[in-house]
Design a protein around this motif. Structure first.
Motif, PDB file in Angstrom:
ATOM      1  N   ARG A  85       0.803  -1.189  -0.135  1.00 26.45           N
ATOM      2  CA  ARG A  85      -0.030   0.027   0.074  1.00 26.45           C
ATOM      3  C   ARG A  85       0.973   1.269  -0.007  1.00 26.45           C
ATOM      4  N   LYS A 102      -1.784  -1.866 -11.115  1.00 25.96           N
ATOM      5  CA  LYS A 102      -1.014  -2.115 -10.102  1.00 25.96           C
ATOM      6  C   LYS A 102      -1.126  -3.418  -9.300  1.00 25.96           C
ATOM      7  N   ASP A 103      -2.515  -3.741  -9.137  1.00 29.71           N
ATOM      8  CA  ASP A 103      -2.947  -4.933  -8.645  1.00 29.71           C
ATOM      9  C   ASP A 103      -2.239  -6.148  -9.490  1.00 29.71           C
ATOM     10  N   GLU A 154      -2.201  -7.282   3.987  1.00 34.23           N
ATOM     11  CA  GLU A 154      -2.393  -5.850   3.287  1.00 34.23           C
ATOM     12  C   GLU A 154      -3.634  -5.844   2.583  1.00 34.23           C
ATOM     13  N   ILE A 155      -4.072  -7.009   2.062  1.00 36.90           N
ATOM     14  CA  ILE A 155      -4.832  -7.218   1.021  1.00 36.90           C
ATOM     15  C   ILE A 155      -6.097  -7.985   1.457  1.00 36.90           C
ATOM     16  N   HIS A 196      -9.216  -9.974  -5.122  1.00 38.70           N
ATOM     17  CA  HIS A 196      -7.806  -9.102  -5.566  1.00 38.70           C
ATOM     18  C   HIS A 196      -7.068 -10.312  -6.359  1.00 38.70           C
TER      19      HIS A 196
END
Length: 200
Positions: free
Chosen positions: A37, A62-63, A122-123, A128
Motif C-alpha cells: 500500500r 498495480k494489482d 495488506e490485501i 484481488h
C-alpha cells in the motif's frame, strides 16, 4: 628499438535487463521492504529506470503487478523445495532441515517475513488477483507438507502438517512483532517436539 602499440579493448558492458524485468525487480523489492500500500507506481517506475507509461504497457494495473511479483516469490519457494528434495532424499531429514532453514531466516534481523503472508495482511479483498495467488500458493504448500509428512511416516500426516504450518507461520509473525530474539528463537526446538510426537 621499435615501439609496441598495445590496444586495450574496453570491457563489454553488461546488457541492461528489459523494462519488464526491471519493473518486476524494483516492485518486488519495494513491496517487500516498504509494503504494498505504501509504494506507488511512480516510485516503482523511477526505481526501475523507466516511466509509468512503460509500466502500464507491461502490467494493466498495480494489482496485476503485485500479483506477478508474488508469483515470482512463489516460484522461488518452489525452486527451493525442489532443490531440497534433490539434495536430501530422506523425508524426515528434509522436514528438519526445512524447519531449521525457516528458523535461520526468521531470526535474521534483516528479514521482513513471508512476502505472501505480508500481502495477505495488506490485501483483505478476496477477489484481488494477488490474494488469489497467496491462497492458491499456501494451499499448495500445505498439500506438499502433508505429502512429506506422510513420506516421513507420521501417524497422522495431515495433523502434523497443520501443526508445523501453524508453528512456522506463527514464528514468522512473531519475529516481525517481537524481534528476531523473541520466542521465534524456539522454532527448531518446538518443531522437533512436534515431529517426534507424531513419530516423524
Amino acid at each position: 628499438m621499435s615501439s609496441v602499440n598495445i590496444i586495450v579493448k574496453p570491457e563489454a558492458e553488461t546488457p541492461r535487463p528489459p523494462p519488464r524485468e526491471r519493473i518486476l525487480a524494483a516492485a518486488t523489492e519495494l513491496f517487500y521492504r516498504q509494503g504494498i500500500r505504501a509504494v506507488g507506481v511512480e516510485a516503482i517506475a523511477e526505481a526501475a529506470g523507466t516511466n509509468k507509461m512503460t509500466l502500464y504497457r507491461h502490467f494493466a494495473s498495480k494489482d496485476e503487478l503485485v500479483a506477478e511479483c508474488l508469483r515470482g516469490f512463489a516460484r522461488h519457494v518452489e525452486a527451493a523445495w525442489s532443490a531440497l528434495a534433490e539434495a536430501v532424499p530422506d523425508p524426515k531429514a528434509r522436514l528438519r532441515i526445512w524447519v531449521r532453514e525457516v528458523s535461520n531466516r526468521v531470526t535474521d534481523p534483516g528479514d521482513r517475513g513471508c512476502a505472501l503472508v505480508n500481502a495477505a495482511v495488506e490485501i483483505p479483498e478476496k477477489d484481488h488477483p494477488a490474494r488469489r495467488v497467496v491462497e492458491a500458493f499456501k494451499s499448495a504448500q500445505r498439500d506438499r507438507l502433508v505429502g512429506l509428512c506422510r513420506q516421513a511416516g507420521a501417524r497422522d500426516p495431515a495433523a502434523l502438517a497443520d501443526e508445523l504450518f501453524l508453528l512456522i507461520e506463527g514464528a514468522r509473525v512473531c519475529a516481525q512483532s517481537m524481534g528476531p530474539k523473541g520466542p521465534c528463537c524456539q522454532l527448531v526446538r518446538l518443531g522437533e517436539t512436534v515431529l517426534q510426537s507424531h513419530g516423524a
